[in-house]
Design a protein around this motif. Sequence first.
Motif, PDB file in Angstrom:
ATOM      1  N   THR A 118     120.864 -40.909  58.437  1.00 51.76           N
ATOM      2  CA  THR A 118     121.677 -39.784  57.986  1.00 51.76           C
ATOM      3  C   THR A 118     120.904 -38.489  57.801  1.00 51.76           C
ATOM      4  N   SER A 119     119.586 -38.542  57.870  1.00 48.61           N
ATOM      5  CA  SER A 119     118.787 -37.324  57.701  1.00 48.61           C
ATOM      6  C   SER A 119     118.943 -36.406  58.910  1.00 48.61           C
ATOM      7  N   ARG A 153     114.697 -37.305  62.397  1.00 49.00           N
ATOM      8  CA  ARG A 153     114.401 -38.737  62.370  1.00 49.00           C
ATOM      9  C   ARG A 153     113.438 -39.075  61.228  1.00 49.00           C
ATOM     10  N   THR A 210     119.280 -39.884  64.762  1.00 45.96           N
ATOM     11  CA  THR A 210     120.052 -39.364  63.642  1.00 45.96           C
ATOM     12  C   THR A 210     121.521 -39.262  64.049  1.00 45.96           C
ATOM     13  N   GLU A 229     124.200 -34.310  57.766  1.00 44.93           N
ATOM     14  CA  GLU A 229     122.975 -34.596  57.004  1.00 44.93           C
ATOM     15  C   GLU A 229     123.358 -35.139  55.641  1.00 44.93           C
TER      16      GLU A 229
END
Length: 332
Positions: free
Chosen positions: A230-231, A234, A243, A253
């Motif tokens: 979810t960031s 990576r 991602t 994000e």
Amino acid sequence: MSTIACAIARRAGAGLILACCAFSGLAWADSYPSRSVRVVVPFAPGASTDMLARLAADELGKRLGQSFVVENVTGAGGTIGAHQVARAAPDGYTLLAATPGPITISPVTRQDIPYDPAKSLAAITLVAQGPGVLAVSKDSPYHSVKDLIAAGQDPAKPLKFGSAGIDAFSHLSGAMFTYKGGIQALHVPYRGSGPALLDLIAGRLDFEIEYFPAIVPHMKSGALRALAVTSKERSPLSPDLPTINESGVPGYESGAWVGLMAPAGTPRAIIDKLQQAMAASLKDPAVAKRIRDMGVLPGGNTPDEYAAYIASETGTLRELVKNADVAEPRGK
């Protein structure tokens, strides 16, 4: 006695009171803890919060010479446990394993929580922080984020995603994913990520976004398949995982964390003693490795830094919820 003399006397008296209070707090901290400490986890056993809280409790117990006992108090997206700690005596013997759900999310999405994290709780330190992971069962027909997006286009056949409860990190992250990805999906809340992941493994849910520590054991066993993190970039701990942002949902994000908090009014000397003990443990290479192996990074920041981090996260979420309308409808 002259007016000036009276003023000097009053100031001296006030200074003496403050000095006595400071000395009392330091003396209290010197003997703390003199009995076992309760650490409230506001989610069910098996959740990421539970895993990291138990690690923190073990380490604090080793360094401070008393038992730190974890107690799971579930319900209402973590707010029941958080409220219980907020009402506890501010003596350092009741702590909260804090997460975004009851600390930064619910205060933004709900109007009925009976506490204000900024006023009712005192920050101690972050234990760990990092991204979540979008996962499906090993037998799922979906092998990528784009597969999920394609499957979620039919309003007559919505997908189902689970969460650790209303307003938990997994709920907001999943809602963000469906909103930004244009996916038709039903939210199924549970009383913790443990029960939700069991249904995901069994194939009763189509996907879930959960904090890394709860997912990693099931990834290693092969029960779950990770599709993306979810960031925004990576994760250095899982560089092979794409991602969500790069996989068809631009701008996505989300991140999570677990920290320690105490009731507001807990003497600063005790707060500092807990922070210093936890920070020392997190610098231990063996402990840091255990946390990194869960897919997240160790914390250890100061109480003031942690409080500022919480305030910043709350502000970011407030803007997100207002602009994206990802919160579920609820009455006032």
